[in-house]
Design a protein around this motif. Structure first.
Motif, PDB file in Angstrom:
ATOM      1  N   TYR A  63      -4.343  -4.508  12.811  1.00  0.00           N
ATOM      2  CA  TYR A  63      -5.773  -4.680  12.418  1.00  0.00           C
ATOM      3  C   TYR A  63      -5.765  -5.630  11.192  1.00  0.00           C
ATOM      4  N   THR A  64      -5.017  -5.277  10.021  1.00  0.00           N
ATOM      5  CA  THR A  64      -4.982  -5.812   9.009  1.00  0.00           C
ATOM      6  C   THR A  64      -4.802  -7.581   9.096  1.00  0.00           C
ATOM      7  N   GLU A  65      -3.981  -7.910  10.192  1.00  0.00           N
ATOM      8  CA  GLU A  65      -3.669  -9.210  10.349  1.00  0.00           C
ATOM      9  C   GLU A  65      -4.719  -9.803  11.053  1.00  0.00           C
ATOM     10  N   HIS A  66      -5.429  -9.298  11.831  1.00  0.00           N
ATOM     11  CA  HIS A  66      -6.581 -10.047  12.662  1.00  0.00           C
ATOM     12  C   HIS A  66      -7.995  -9.793  12.040  1.00  0.00           C
ATOM     13  N   ARG A  67      -8.166  -8.857  11.299  1.00  0.00           N
ATOM     14  CA  ARG A  67      -9.481  -8.577  10.642  1.00  0.00           C
ATOM     15  C   ARG A  67      -9.991  -9.758   9.965  1.00  0.00           C
ATOM     16  N   VAL A  68      -9.172 -10.819   9.540  1.00  0.00           N
ATOM     17  CA  VAL A  68      -9.760 -12.104   8.883  1.00  0.00           C
ATOM     18  C   VAL A  68     -10.315 -13.062   9.734  1.00  0.00           C
ATOM     19  N   THR A  69     -10.309 -12.914  10.939  1.00  0.00           N
ATOM     20  CA  THR A  69     -11.024 -13.337  12.139  1.00  0.00           C
ATOM     21  C   THR A  69     -12.568 -13.020  12.307  1.00  0.00           C
ATOM     22  N   CYS A  70     -12.790 -11.987  11.664  1.00  0.00           N
ATOM     23  CA  CYS A  70     -14.123 -11.243  11.824  1.00  0.00           C
ATOM     24  C   CYS A  70     -14.965 -11.382  10.773  1.00  0.00           C
ATOM     25  N   GLY A  71     -16.252 -11.341  11.079  1.00  0.00           N
ATOM     26  CA  GLY A  71     -17.325 -11.552  10.051  1.00  0.00           C
ATOM     27  C   GLY A  71     -18.233 -10.391  10.283  1.00  0.00           C
ATOM     28  N   LEU A  72     -19.303 -10.422   9.437  1.00  0.00           N
ATOM     29  CA  LEU A  72     -20.671  -9.519   9.551  1.00  0.00           C
ATOM     30  C   LEU A  72     -21.321  -9.708  10.579  1.00  0.00           C
ATOM     31  N   GLN A 117     -29.328   2.090  -0.628  1.00  0.00           N
ATOM     32  CA  GLN A 117     -28.486   2.276   0.617  1.00  0.00           C
ATOM     33  C   GLN A 117     -27.145   2.277  -0.182  1.00  0.00           C
ATOM     34  N   SER A 118     -26.157   3.035   0.906  1.00  0.00           N
ATOM     35  CA  SER A 118     -24.706   3.120   0.408  1.00  0.00           C
ATOM     36  C   SER A 118     -24.000   2.994   1.853  1.00  0.00           C
ATOM     37  N   LEU A 119     -22.669   2.951   1.492  1.00  0.00           N
ATOM     38  CA  LEU A 119     -21.662   2.504   2.583  1.00  0.00           C
ATOM     39  C   LEU A 119     -20.623   3.610   2.756  1.00  0.00           C
ATOM     40  N   LEU A 120     -20.425   4.212   3.781  1.00  0.00           N
ATOM     41  CA  LEU A 120     -19.112   4.931   3.852  1.00  0.00           C
ATOM     42  C   LEU A 120     -18.605   4.772   5.192  1.00  0.00           C
ATOM     43  N   SER A 121     -17.408   4.513   5.001  1.00  0.00           N
ATOM     44  CA  SER A 121     -16.480   4.125   6.246  1.00  0.00           C
ATOM     45  C   SER A 121     -15.202   4.804   6.228  1.00  0.00           C
ATOM     46  N   MET A 122     -14.666   4.966   7.440  1.00  0.00           N
ATOM     47  CA  MET A 122     -13.367   5.581   7.786  1.00  0.00           C
ATOM     48  C   MET A 122     -12.190   4.445   7.533  1.00  0.00           C
ATOM     49  N   TYR A 123     -12.472   3.567   7.052  1.00  0.00           N
ATOM     50  CA  TYR A 123     -11.420   2.555   6.700  1.00  0.00           C
ATOM     51  C   TYR A 123     -10.811   2.680   5.515  1.00  0.00           C
ATOM     52  N   VAL A 124      -9.733   2.588   5.237  1.00  0.00           N
ATOM     53  CA  VAL A 124      -8.923   2.830   3.889  1.00  0.00           C
ATOM     54  C   VAL A 124      -9.711   2.210   2.740  1.00  0.00           C
ATOM     55  N   HIS A 125      -9.990   3.177   1.782  1.00  0.00           N
ATOM     56  CA  HIS A 125     -10.821   2.798   0.587  1.00  0.00           C
ATOM     57  C   HIS A 125     -10.540   1.492  -0.115  1.00  0.00           C
ATOM     58  N   ASP A 126      -9.028   1.502  -0.540  1.00  0.00           N
ATOM     59  CA  ASP A 126      -8.384   0.435  -1.330  1.00  0.00           C
ATOM     60  C   ASP A 126      -8.582  -1.046  -0.554  1.00  0.00           C
ATOM     61  N   GLU A 127      -8.730  -0.820   0.685  1.00  0.00           N
ATOM     62  CA  GLU A 127      -8.887  -2.202   1.445  1.00  0.00           C
ATOM     63  C   GLU A 127     -10.491  -2.380   1.770  1.00  0.00           C
ATOM     64  N   LEU A 128     -11.098  -1.334   1.674  1.00  0.00           N
ATOM     65  CA  LEU A 128     -12.670  -1.563   2.198  1.00  0.00           C
ATOM     66  C   LEU A 128     -13.400  -2.407   0.992  1.00  0.00           C
ATOM     67  N   VAL A 129     -13.163  -1.842  -0.140  1.00  0.00           N
ATOM     68  CA  VAL A 129     -13.819  -2.302  -1.279  1.00  0.00           C
ATOM     69  C   VAL A 129     -13.607  -3.765  -1.516  1.00  0.00           C
ATOM     70  N   PRO A 130     -12.329  -4.434  -1.386  1.00  0.00           N
ATOM     71  CA  PRO A 130     -12.335  -5.829  -1.643  1.00  0.00           C
ATOM     72  C   PRO A 130     -13.017  -6.714  -0.431  1.00  0.00           C
ATOM     73  N   LEU A 131     -12.833  -5.990   0.764  1.00  0.00           N
ATOM     74  CA  LEU A 131     -13.140  -6.712   1.976  1.00  0.00           C
ATOM     75  C   LEU A 131     -15.084  -6.829   2.167  1.00  0.00           C
ATOM     76  N   VAL A 132     -15.720  -5.829   1.370  1.00  0.00           N
ATOM     77  CA  VAL A 132     -17.068  -5.654   1.334  1.00  0.00           C
ATOM     78  C   VAL A 132     -17.402  -6.826   0.166  1.00  0.00           C
ATOM     79  N   ARG A 133     -16.722  -6.559  -1.105  1.00  0.00           N
ATOM     80  CA  ARG A 133     -16.866  -7.821  -2.174  1.00  0.00           C
ATOM     81  C   ARG A 133     -16.700  -9.001  -1.770  1.00  0.00           C
ATOM     82  N   GLY A 134     -15.925  -9.328  -0.784  1.00  0.00           N
ATOM     83  CA  GLY A 134     -15.470 -10.692  -0.304  1.00  0.00           C
ATOM     84  C   GLY A 134     -16.424 -11.281   0.295  1.00  0.00           C
ATOM     85  N   PHE A 135     -17.450 -10.576   0.908  1.00  0.00           N
ATOM     86  CA  PHE A 135     -18.627 -10.785   1.816  1.00  0.00           C
ATOM     87  C   PHE A 135     -19.984 -11.144   1.039  1.00  0.00           C
TER      88      PHE A 135
END
Length: 221
Positions: free
Chosen positions: A81-90, A108-126
């Motif tokens: 998933y980590t390798e292939h999520r880079v091809t996905c978007g909002l 509004q807030s965001l709660l995910s079952m995705y790993v916190h330390d990977e989620l935050v930079p991903l959200v920030r990147g968008f």
């Protein structure tokens, strides 16, 4: 601080704000291959998927995976998933929906079952992190329910009333988690579950996130 007078949305990430179906099904099939299971289609995945995730694997294996099998499958899934999520978007329209809700003075807030330390930079990147008053990913082992994470998330939201809160997600577990804290839920058909399985939860089911926000506004009125 007193409770809010406006509605609050708790957004899910995977399959809701983040359109990652292709990465999810690819990672699932990579995990299955580790146990010699045949690949499944997105339609089969959406019909069978459930949490906790080992129960999903039980539906396909005919038995619960052993602890050793679960560790192998879980590690394989997350690596792929980590390798292939880079091809996905909002999901289409997300940035505008988040901006519109915030501009109206609502939180509004965001709660995910995705790993916190990977989620935050991903959200920030968008470029959407500033729309949320809080962003929480999963801490601890994977495979469980969202309910206990939702409890902690809502407790940490200063001034937010669960009764004026609506969870928007793509999984039956989002409705369970909302109910656990006294919030409402709207479920979106564009992610991990089929419409039929979502409708079994008894909460509103919609086909677009725009509809989800409109329903959330009515539910929290």
């Amino acid at each position: 601080m007193g409770m809010q007078t406006d509605a609050h949305i708790v957004w899910d990430w995977n399959g809701t704000l983040f359109h990652d179906n292709d990465a999810i099904i690819g990672a699932t099939n990579a995990a299955f291959a580790e146990l010699g299971l045949d690949p499944i289609t997105m339609e089969e995945y959406r019909a069978l998927y459930c949490v906790p995730v080992p129960k999903f694997y039980e539906r396909l294996l005919g038995r619960l995976p052993t602890d050793a099998e679960w560790l192998v499958m879980d590690e394989t899934f997350h690596r792929y998933y980590t390798e292939h999520r880079v091809t996905c978007g909002l999901t289409e329209g997300v940035a505008e929906l988040l901006e519109s809700w915030r501009s109206a003075g609502r939180s509004q807030s965001l709660l995910s079952m995705y790993v916190h330390d990977e989620l935050v930079p991903l959200v920030r990147g968008f470029g959407i992190e500033t729309h949320f008053i809080r962003v929480d990913g999963r801490t601890g082992p994977s495979g469980g329910s969202k309910a206990e994470h939702m409890e902690r998330h809502v407790a940490a939201l200063a001034g937010v009333d669960p009764a004026r809160t609506v969870v928007i997600g793509d999984a039956a577990d989002d409705a369970v988690a909302a109910r656990h804290v006294g919030a409402r839920a709207v479920l979106y058909t564009g992610g991990s579950h089929s419409r039929a399985s979502l409708e079994e939860t008894g909460v509103p089911v919609v086909d677009t996130l725009g509809e989800a926000v409109a329903v959330a506004e009515r539910l929290a009125a």
